[in-house]
Design a protein around this motif. Structure first.
Motif, short mmCIF file in Angstrom:
data_model
loop_
_atom_site.label_atom_id
_atom_site.label_comp_id
_atom_site.label_asym_id
_atom_site.label_seq_id
_atom_site.Cartn_x
_atom_site.Cartn_y
_atom_site.Cartn_z
N ASP A 65 0.81 -1.22 0.00
CA ASP A 65 0.00 0.00 0.00
C ASP A 65 0.84 1.27 0.00
N LEU A 67 3.76 1.68 -2.40
CA LEU A 67 4.76 1.49 -3.44
C LEU A 67 5.31 2.83 -3.90
N GLU A 69 7.20 4.81 -7.22
CA GLU A 69 6.84 4.75 -8.63
C GLU A 69 7.55 3.62 -9.37
N GLN A 71 8.56 0.63 -8.09
CA GLN A 71 7.91 -0.63 -7.75
C GLN A 71 6.57 -0.77 -8.48
N GLU A 72 5.83 0.31 -8.55
CA GLU A 72 4.54 0.28 -9.25
C GLU A 72 4.74 -0.02 -10.73
N GLU A 73 5.71 0.64 -11.35
CA GLU A 73 5.97 0.38 -12.76
C GLU A 73 6.41 -1.06 -12.99
N LYS A 76 3.36 -3.30 -12.82
CA LYS A 76 2.59 -3.17 -14.06
C LYS A 76 3.28 -3.89 -15.21
N LEU A 194 -2.10 -6.22 -6.30
CA LEU A 194 -1.44 -5.62 -7.46
C LEU A 194 -2.16 -5.97 -8.74
N ARG A 197 -5.38 -4.02 -8.87
CA ARG A 197 -5.14 -2.59 -8.98
C ARG A 197 -4.69 -2.19 -10.39
N PHE A 198 -3.89 -3.03 -11.04
CA PHE A 198 -3.22 -2.60 -12.27
C PHE A 198 -3.60 -3.37 -13.53
#
Length: 207
Positions: A65, A67, A69, A71-73, A76, A194, A197-198
């Motif tokens: 909850d 992340l 940018e 880690q998020e990329e 994805k 994840l 979410r993505f």
């Protein structure tokens, strides 16, 4: 093998900016201010660049909850590559739990366990590819899946072609052969978050 000898524990929350927290261990906290102009190497049209796929990133922790940018990329991109291969949610979650455990969703550069590196702490000496190939995100994901021509190590589709019928952590362990197999299943709730979410945000990556 892919598992790090460094004990993996959840890092506490921090007041630092998440955007470049991963660089703190490399450049030092005093240099973070100079990194404000650096942005994730991903265009608005969801084209991931070669720089993004080969960028070294330092592991600093994983909180689903919180992340940053990068880690998020990376989350994805894992989803995009899996769907680009025509694979389903089950496969993507196996890849995600493995990347979370092995690198906290970072393209980890230093060899922390012999010659291991990258998203999955793959080892060139064990047939996963060259030093550069295991640190190239697309090649590393393909190798984990068993779809990388550069890799001689058996991947998911070789060791568990019926992966959807496996317990996900067991499927991850069949590929990784980790000294701590129990850690993969522990990350299933995070992988589910994840995916939810993505998954609808990214187009399949087929390049």
């Amino acid at each position: 093998m892919p598992i790090s000898t460094t004990e993996r524990t959840l890092a506490p929350r921090t007041a630092l900016s998440r955007r470049h927290l991963f660089l703190a261990g490399v450049v030092g906290l005093s240099s973070l201010a100079a990194l404000g102009s650096v942005a994730p190497a991903r265009a608005d049209d969801e084209v991931w660049s070669e720089e993004f796929m080969t960028r070294p990133e330092t592991r600093e922790g994983f909180l689903v909850d919180d992340l940053d940018e990068w880690q998020e990329e990376n989350a994805k991109f894992v989803i995009a590559v899996c769907t680009g291969h025509g694979l389903d949610e089950s496969a993507a979650k196996i890849v995600l739990i493995t990347a979370i455990v092995e690198s906290w969703l970072r393209n980890y550069e230093p060899a922390v366990d012999l010659d291991s590196g990258g998203l999955f702490q793959q080892r060139p000496s064990m047939g996963w590819g060259t030093y550069d190939e295991v640190r190239h995100k697309k090649l590393a994901i393909d190798a984990f899946l068993g779809l990388g021509d550069h890799s001689a190590a058996p991947g998911l589709l070789q060791v568990a072609p019926d992966y959807a019928d496996w317990e996900p952590g067991a499927a991850a362990q069949a590929v990784q052969i980790s000294a701590h197999p129990e850690r993969y299943s522990e990350q299933l709730p995070a992988a589910q978050i994840l995916w939810d979410r993505f998954a609808d945000e990214v187009a399949p990556y087929t390049d």
